[in-house]
Motif scaffolding. Structure first.
Motif, PDB file in Angstrom:
ATOM      1  N   PRO A 434       0.700  -1.274   0.004  1.00  0.00           N
ATOM      2  CA  PRO A 434       0.012   0.101   0.099  1.00  0.00           C
ATOM      3  C   PRO A 434       0.940   1.289  -0.011  1.00  0.00           C
ATOM      4  O   PRO A 434       0.424   2.261  -0.521  1.00  0.00           O
ATOM      5  CB  PRO A 434      -0.603  -0.160   1.197  1.00  0.00           C
ATOM      6  N   GLY A 435       2.222   1.352   0.523  1.00  0.00           N
ATOM      7  CA  GLY A 435       2.710   2.609   0.650  1.00  0.00           C
ATOM      8  C   GLY A 435       3.154   3.116  -0.809  1.00  0.00           C
ATOM      9  O   GLY A 435       2.887   4.461  -0.812  1.00  0.00           O
ATOM     10  N   LEU A 436       3.653   2.540  -1.562  1.00  0.00           N
ATOM     11  CA  LEU A 436       4.179   3.164  -2.736  1.00  0.00           C
ATOM     12  C   LEU A 436       2.970   3.283  -3.605  1.00  0.00           C
ATOM     13  O   LEU A 436       3.026   4.281  -4.373  1.00  0.00           O
ATOM     14  CB  LEU A 436       5.289   2.237  -3.339  1.00  0.00           C
ATOM     15  N   ARG A 437       2.028   2.454  -3.554  1.00  0.00           N
ATOM     16  CA  ARG A 437       0.813   2.772  -4.450  1.00  0.00           C
ATOM     17  C   ARG A 437      -0.041   3.918  -4.015  1.00  0.00           C
ATOM     18  O   ARG A 437      -0.407   4.620  -4.674  1.00  0.00           O
ATOM     19  CB  ARG A 437      -0.035   1.462  -4.391  1.00  0.00           C
ATOM     20  N   GLY A 438      -0.049   3.947  -2.739  1.00  0.00           N
ATOM     21  CA  GLY A 438      -0.681   5.386  -2.270  1.00  0.00           C
ATOM     22  C   GLY A 438       0.079   6.444  -2.398  1.00  0.00           C
ATOM     23  O   GLY A 438      -0.489   7.451  -2.764  1.00  0.00           O
ATOM     24  N   ALA A 439       1.241   6.409  -2.449  1.00  0.00           N
ATOM     25  CA  ALA A 439       2.072   7.726  -2.728  1.00  0.00           C
ATOM     26  C   ALA A 439       1.906   7.972  -4.278  1.00  0.00           C
ATOM     27  O   ALA A 439       1.844   9.173  -4.737  1.00  0.00           O
ATOM     28  CB  ALA A 439       3.692   7.526  -2.632  1.00  0.00           C
ATOM     29  N   LEU A 440       1.879   7.048  -5.201  1.00  0.00           N
ATOM     30  CA  LEU A 440       1.495   7.237  -6.626  1.00  0.00           C
ATOM     31  C   LEU A 440       0.383   7.914  -6.900  1.00  0.00           C
ATOM     32  O   LEU A 440       0.498   8.846  -7.664  1.00  0.00           O
ATOM     33  CB  LEU A 440       1.926   6.239  -7.421  1.00  0.00           C
ATOM     34  N   LEU A 441      -0.536   7.130  -6.160  1.00  0.00           N
ATOM     35  CA  LEU A 441      -2.049   7.790  -6.533  1.00  0.00           C
ATOM     36  C   LEU A 441      -2.032   9.282  -5.864  1.00  0.00           C
ATOM     37  O   LEU A 441      -2.614  10.156  -6.299  1.00  0.00           O
ATOM     38  CB  LEU A 441      -3.070   6.783  -5.639  1.00  0.00           C
ATOM     39  N   ALA A 442      -1.475   9.322  -4.753  1.00  0.00           N
ATOM     40  CA  ALA A 442      -1.469  10.937  -4.316  1.00  0.00           C
ATOM     41  C   ALA A 442      -0.932  12.007  -5.233  1.00  0.00           C
ATOM     42  O   ALA A 442      -1.314  12.992  -5.364  1.00  0.00           O
ATOM     43  CB  ALA A 442      -0.876  10.849  -2.950  1.00  0.00           C
ATOM     44  N   ARG A 443       0.072  11.335  -6.117  1.00  0.00           N
ATOM     45  CA  ARG A 443       0.786  12.291  -6.948  1.00  0.00           C
ATOM     46  C   ARG A 443      -0.158  12.828  -8.100  1.00  0.00           C
ATOM     47  O   ARG A 443      -0.485  13.902  -8.750  1.00  0.00           O
ATOM     48  CB  ARG A 443       1.730  11.734  -7.771  1.00  0.00           C
ATOM     49  N   ILE A 444      -1.372  12.043  -8.309  1.00  0.00           N
ATOM     50  CA  ILE A 444      -2.397  11.983  -9.495  1.00  0.00           C
ATOM     51  C   ILE A 444      -3.721  12.472  -8.871  1.00  0.00           C
ATOM     52  O   ILE A 444      -4.726  12.445  -9.486  1.00  0.00           O
ATOM     53  CB  ILE A 444      -2.213  11.041 -10.387  1.00  0.00           C
ATOM     54  N   GLY A 445      -3.684  12.911  -7.573  1.00  0.00           N
ATOM     55  CA  GLY A 445      -4.951  13.463  -6.992  1.00  0.00           C
ATOM     56  C   GLY A 445      -5.887  12.187  -6.703  1.00  0.00           C
ATOM     57  O   GLY A 445      -7.176  12.524  -6.476  1.00  0.00           O
ATOM     58  N   ALA A 446      -5.426  10.947  -6.196  1.00  0.00           N
ATOM     59  CA  ALA A 446      -6.327  10.008  -5.864  1.00  0.00           C
ATOM     60  C   ALA A 446      -6.027   9.613  -4.392  1.00  0.00           C
ATOM     61  O   ALA A 446      -4.706   9.544  -4.037  1.00  0.00           O
ATOM     62  CB  ALA A 446      -6.311   8.890  -6.789  1.00  0.00           C
ATOM     63  N   GLN A 447      -6.724   8.826  -3.916  1.00  0.00           N
ATOM     64  CA  GLN A 447      -6.391   8.411  -2.386  1.00  0.00           C
ATOM     65  C   GLN A 447      -6.579   6.795  -2.689  1.00  0.00           C
ATOM     66  O   GLN A 447      -7.763   6.389  -3.037  1.00  0.00           O
ATOM     67  CB  GLN A 447      -7.359   8.976  -1.360  1.00  0.00           C
ATOM     68  N   SER A 448      -5.727   6.040  -1.954  1.00  0.00           N
ATOM     69  CA  SER A 448      -5.478   4.568  -1.917  1.00  0.00           C
ATOM     70  C   SER A 448      -6.425   3.960  -1.056  1.00  0.00           C
ATOM     71  O   SER A 448      -6.411   4.653   0.184  1.00  0.00           O
ATOM     72  CB  SER A 448      -4.222   4.192  -1.792  1.00  0.00           C
ATOM     73  N   ASP A 449      -6.943   2.877  -1.102  1.00  0.00           N
ATOM     74  CA  ASP A 449      -7.764   2.221  -0.107  1.00  0.00           C
ATOM     75  C   ASP A 449      -6.888   1.533   1.113  1.00  0.00           C
ATOM     76  O   ASP A 449      -7.176   1.144   1.963  1.00  0.00           O
ATOM     77  CB  ASP A 449      -8.709   1.129  -0.648  1.00  0.00           C
ATOM     78  N   GLY A 450      -5.670   1.741   0.771  1.00  0.00           N
ATOM     79  CA  GLY A 450      -4.748   1.163   1.586  1.00  0.00           C
ATOM     80  C   GLY A 450      -4.457  -0.295   1.923  1.00  0.00           C
ATOM     81  O   GLY A 450      -3.814  -0.867   2.811  1.00  0.00           O
ATOM     82  N   PHE A 451      -5.107  -1.255   1.018  1.00  0.00           N
ATOM     83  CA  PHE A 451      -4.951  -2.512   1.212  1.00  0.00           C
ATOM     84  C   PHE A 451      -3.526  -3.180   0.659  1.00  0.00           C
ATOM     85  O   PHE A 451      -2.810  -2.590  -0.052  1.00  0.00           O
ATOM     86  CB  PHE A 451      -6.114  -3.331   0.672  1.00  0.00           C
ATOM     87  N   ASP A 452      -3.119  -4.319   1.224  1.00  0.00           N
ATOM     88  CA  ASP A 452      -2.117  -4.941   0.771  1.00  0.00           C
ATOM     89  C   ASP A 452      -2.494  -5.990  -0.146  1.00  0.00           C
ATOM     90  O   ASP A 452      -3.196  -6.951   0.106  1.00  0.00           O
ATOM     91  CB  ASP A 452      -1.289  -5.910   2.202  1.00  0.00           C
ATOM     92  N   ASN A 453      -2.195  -6.073  -1.231  1.00  0.00           N
ATOM     93  CA  ASN A 453      -2.461  -6.757  -2.601  1.00  0.00           C
ATOM     94  C   ASN A 453      -2.176  -8.306  -2.226  1.00  0.00           C
ATOM     95  O   ASN A 453      -2.902  -9.194  -2.716  1.00  0.00           O
ATOM     96  CB  ASN A 453      -2.111  -6.204  -3.824  1.00  0.00           C
TER      97      ASN A 453
END
Length: 485
Positions: A434-453
């Motif tokens: 979730p950490g890197l995915r959340g950081a990438l989504l934050a760069r494009i204006g989205a919020q991650s659900d924070g799950f571990d895939n």
């Protein structure tokens, strides 16, 4: 030792998922189980701890079995590079290139190496679950076969046939297989499974009994459509052709479907985000202007796919998206495409040559040297991640001085453009945590659900195994395999 092989009435009938579910069901029963596929053809692959590569499906099945990945699980892997040529991987390492014309003869000597891998796995566990390839009904491919009956008969492994009722015609598919294959091949098949049933199973009772009567094989059950399967990575690019349609109100991530797209399961974690729509863009379709992020995926033939990208006009779409302030992420081959040029002086992917890239990163790539195959971990966008590298070539240039990631192995990876919106990396699988995915989504204006895939995949495997325990005769399958109950 015990073994059981699942073959199918055709491609994409669910063999990989069925083997994964059976691996998890057997593991949950306390058995030491390992997956095996004699020969695979896929550009979706995974890196093993010893630095080899196997098909993505066998990696998933190993996870289901709670076992470390190993090259013996998929001793022969063919990775298509063009319509008539494939890279040949044997025991995890590149052995050369095969053309369609010489493949049939070239595979015959590989059966011995396939059997060696199978016997090594047998010695390490209570049960080996084997996945076939395509269908044994492809009798035009039977001579020299090492993937289906050629292996099953040589190794003495009993077979169960899987049919996909969701695509229709499953009665004819199973009974027709019995009718066209060699009687000695048919004798290896001891039963069938009906997969992907929707609705009330009672409605198929007559059909199920008809298959048993007409084929002479016993049924091991009807498996209903399992929603949890959507959480599992797909190995077969057939899924991309079905379209993953846009969802209103979601932030759009667009990925063009290149002819030799590879490791597209990198996008699976983004697809599971509730606020994101991942649109796979088919040939002949522009990349939507409203996309917040364009992902250029991995490729088995980067130069050829770069040329294809241009013929589709996708280069214009990507550059226009970038001018509008959009973000671009290139993974592996996609990273190479973002640079100024890609050179293949030794003809590794095809005829020697060089092509211009998109020029969004000030780097150049030369396809040379040994293939990099290793599992990695590191930090990118101030977040930890794990993944793997699987690529040919060296990429260098000024933008590499701003690396995308710092790896625990003590080196940098990838590049970031001066604009801070263009990212390139050689690391696959980096968005699972979730950490890197959340950081990438934050760069494009989205919020991650924070799950571990990875945790989602594991839960989906448990759900699949539970469904299989309820609807299939698992005891009967294990007894057929030779497991003492």
């Amino acid at each position: 030792m015990a073994g059981l092989m699942l073959q199918g009435t055709g491609s994409d009938v669910g063999k990989s998922v069925l083997v994964a579910g059976l691996c998890r069901a057997a593991a949950n029963r306390g058995l030491r189980v390992l997956p095996f596929k004699p020969q695979n053809m896929s550009n979706n692959a995974a890196v093993t701890p010893e630095g080899g590569e196997i098909g993505r499906a066998q990696a998933l099945q190993a996870i289901a079995a709670r076992a470390p990945l190993h090259v013996d699980m998929n001793p022969v892997l063919l990775k298509p590079q063009a319509d008539r040529t494939s890279q040949l991987i044997v025991h995890g390492k590149v052995r050369g290139t095969l053309g369609a014309a010489n493949f049939r003869e070239a595979r015959r000597p590989l059966l011995g190496e396939v059997l060696e891998s199978y016997r090594r796995l047998e010695a390490r566990c209570d049960l080996v679950l084997v996945e076939g390839a395509g269908s044994p009904a492809e009798i035009n491919l039977r001579s020299g076969d090492i993937a289906n009956m050629g292996f099953a008969r040589t190794a003495g492994v009993p077979v169960v046939l899987a049919g996909d009722i969701d695509r229709g015609g499953v009665i004819a598919a199973v009974v027709g297989t019995r009718a066209v294959i060699d009687p000695e091949d048919a004798a290896m098949i001891h039963g069938f499974i009906i997969n992907k049933f929707r609705g009330d199973p009672a409605l198929f009772t007559d059909g199920y009994e008809a298959i048993e009567r007409l084929s002479g094989w016993r049924g091991f059950g009807v498996l209903p459509w399992e929603p949890a399967v959507a959480q599992l990575p797909s190995e077969d690019a057939v899924i991309l052709e079905r379209g993953l349609g846009a969802k209103p109100g979601k932030l759009l991530v667009a990925c063009p479907i290149l002819p030799r797209i590879a490791n597209f399961d990198d996008l699976d974690p983004l697809r599971q985000e509730s606020g994101v729509d991942v649109a796979m863009i088919p040939p002949g379709t522009p990349i939507p202007a409203e996309a917040a992020l364009i992902v250029l995926p991995g490729s088995k033939a980067t130069i050829a796919d770069m040329a294809f990208l241009r013929t589709q006009g996708w280069d214009i779409d990507v550059l226009a998206h970038h001018r509008r302030g959009g973000a671009v992420l290139g993974i592996c081959g996609g990273y190479q495409m973002l640079g100024r040029s890609i050179a293949d002086p030794h003809g590794i992917e095809g005829p020697p040559g060089e092509v211009a890239g998109l020029g969004l990163l000030d780097v150049t790539t030369v396809l040379a040297g040994r293939k990099t195959l290793q599992q990695v971990e590191g930090t990118a966008m101030n977040a930890p991640f794990t993944g793997y590298e699987m690529h040919m070539g060296v990429t260098e240039g000024p933008d590499a001085a701003r690396p995308f990631a710092r790896l625990a192995q003590g080196r940098a990876d990838g590049a970031i453009g001066r604009d801070g919106r263009t990212f390139g990396t050689y690391c696959h699988g980096l968005l699972a945590k979730p950490g890197l995915r959340g950081a990438l989504l934050a760069r494009i204006g989205a919020q991650s659900d924070g799950f571990d895939n990875d945790a989602r995949v594991d839960a989906a495997l448990d759900a699949l195994a539970e469904t299989m325990e309820r609807h299939l005769d698992i005891d009967g399958l294990l007894a057929l395999a030779g497991v003492t109950l």
